[in-house]
Design a protein around this motif. Structure first.
Motif, PDB file in Angstrom:
ATOM      1  N   UNK A 129      46.703 -31.345-133.374  1.00  0.00           N
ATOM      2  CA  UNK A 129      48.039 -31.469-132.788  1.00  0.00           C
ATOM      3  C   UNK A 129      47.949 -30.993-131.336  1.00  0.00           C
ATOM      4  N   UNK A 130      48.632 -31.660-130.442  1.00  0.00           N
ATOM      5  CA  UNK A 130      48.617 -31.352-129.016  1.00  0.00           C
ATOM      6  C   UNK A 130      48.947 -29.874-128.777  1.00  0.00           C
ATOM      7  N   UNK A 131      48.150 -29.230-127.893  1.00  0.00           N
ATOM      8  CA  UNK A 131      48.335 -27.808-127.561  1.00  0.00           C
ATOM      9  C   UNK A 131      49.751 -27.507-127.085  1.00  0.00           C
ATOM     10  N   UNK A 132      50.301 -28.413-126.265  1.00  0.00           N
ATOM     11  CA  UNK A 132      51.645 -28.187-125.731  1.00  0.00           C
ATOM     12  C   UNK A 132      52.674 -28.116-126.851  1.00  0.00           C
ATOM     13  N   UNK A 133      52.505 -28.971-127.848  1.00  0.00           N
ATOM     14  CA  UNK A 133      53.448 -28.986-128.981  1.00  0.00           C
ATOM     15  C   UNK A 133      53.376 -27.667-129.733  1.00  0.00           C
ATOM     16  N   UNK A 140      53.798 -19.363-127.972  1.00  0.00           N
ATOM     17  CA  UNK A 140      52.601 -18.630-127.561  1.00  0.00           C
ATOM     18  C   UNK A 140      51.909 -19.405-126.441  1.00  0.00           C
ATOM     19  N   UNK A 141      50.980 -18.750-125.774  1.00  0.00           N
ATOM     20  CA  UNK A 141      50.194 -19.374-124.728  1.00  0.00           C
ATOM     21  C   UNK A 141      49.256 -20.417-125.332  1.00  0.00           C
ATOM     22  N   UNK A 142      48.945 -21.444-124.560  1.00  0.00           N
ATOM     23  CA  UNK A 142      48.039 -22.501-125.045  1.00  0.00           C
ATOM     24  C   UNK A 142      46.658 -21.952-125.383  1.00  0.00           C
ATOM     25  N   UNK A 143      46.231 -20.871-124.742  1.00  0.00           N
ATOM     26  CA  UNK A 143      44.935 -20.258-125.061  1.00  0.00           C
ATOM     27  C   UNK A 143      44.928 -19.732-126.502  1.00  0.00           C
ATOM     28  N   UNK A 144      46.052 -19.228-126.957  1.00  0.00           N
ATOM     29  CA  UNK A 144      46.158 -18.751-128.345  1.00  0.00           C
ATOM     30  C   UNK A 144      46.018 -19.940-129.299  1.00  0.00           C
ATOM     31  N   UNK A 145      46.678 -21.025-128.985  1.00  0.00           N
ATOM     32  CA  UNK A 145      46.581 -22.244-129.804  1.00  0.00           C
ATOM     33  C   UNK A 145      45.143 -22.739-129.837  1.00  0.00           C
TER      34      UNK A 145
END
Length: 157
Positions: A129-133, A140-145
């Motif tokens: 799934x897209x990081x932004x979503x 949370x920050x995209x780095x966490x995702x």
């Protein structure tokens, strides 16, 4: 155990029109000390869990309970002989809180109840799934995702 591993469960001798309402599945769950059956759901079956050995912390989340109400967590510590019910579709978990193994049996109200493990479905999908979503959904920050998505892999050996 379900109809795929034990064909004799298929319809239990009942007409095909009633398979979904009368089929059953059974699972033995062996927990190592502090072992976890992570949050998951069964989209087609209610689960009845009976503890044979050990001590389990179990719970489920009642989601979308109504206007002006928050999702509510219901938990219980179970000991040998205790039974707990997880209604169809509810996110639930079991955690061995003891220093020794725990054993439980789960009966499910459908011969194919399905199982969706929440973290695997959200962070381990293929393609991802897209990081932004996910960053926006979980705030949370995209780095966490990215880190969480990197923790999910499948060994096909």
């Amino acid at each position: 155990m379900n109809v795929n591993s034990l064909p004799g469960l298929n319809t239990l001798g009942i007409s095909l029109a009633r398979i979904d309402t009368l089929g059953i599945s059974l699972a033995r769950i062996d927990f190592a000390p502090y072992g976890l059956n992570p949050p998951h759901t069964h989209p087609r079956g209610t689960e009845v869990l009976a503890v044979l050995e050990g001590t389990l912390y179990v719970g489920f989340v009642l989601s979308n309970p109504g206007p002006n109400m928050k999702n509510k967590l219901f938990t219980k510590i179970l000991h040998p002989g205790d039974v707990f019910v997880f209604s169809i579709g509810l996110i639930h978990f079991q955690f061995n809180v003891g220093k020794t193994k725990a054993v439980a049996f789960a009966g499910l109200s459908n011969q194919n109840p399905g199982v969706i493990t929440i973290a695997n479905a959200v962070f381990g999908s293929d393609p991802p799934i897209n990081d932004d979503v996910l960053a926006k959904a979980f705030q949370v920050d995209k780095k966490v995702v990215d880190y969480l998505q990197s923790q999910f892999w499948w060994d096909n050996n």
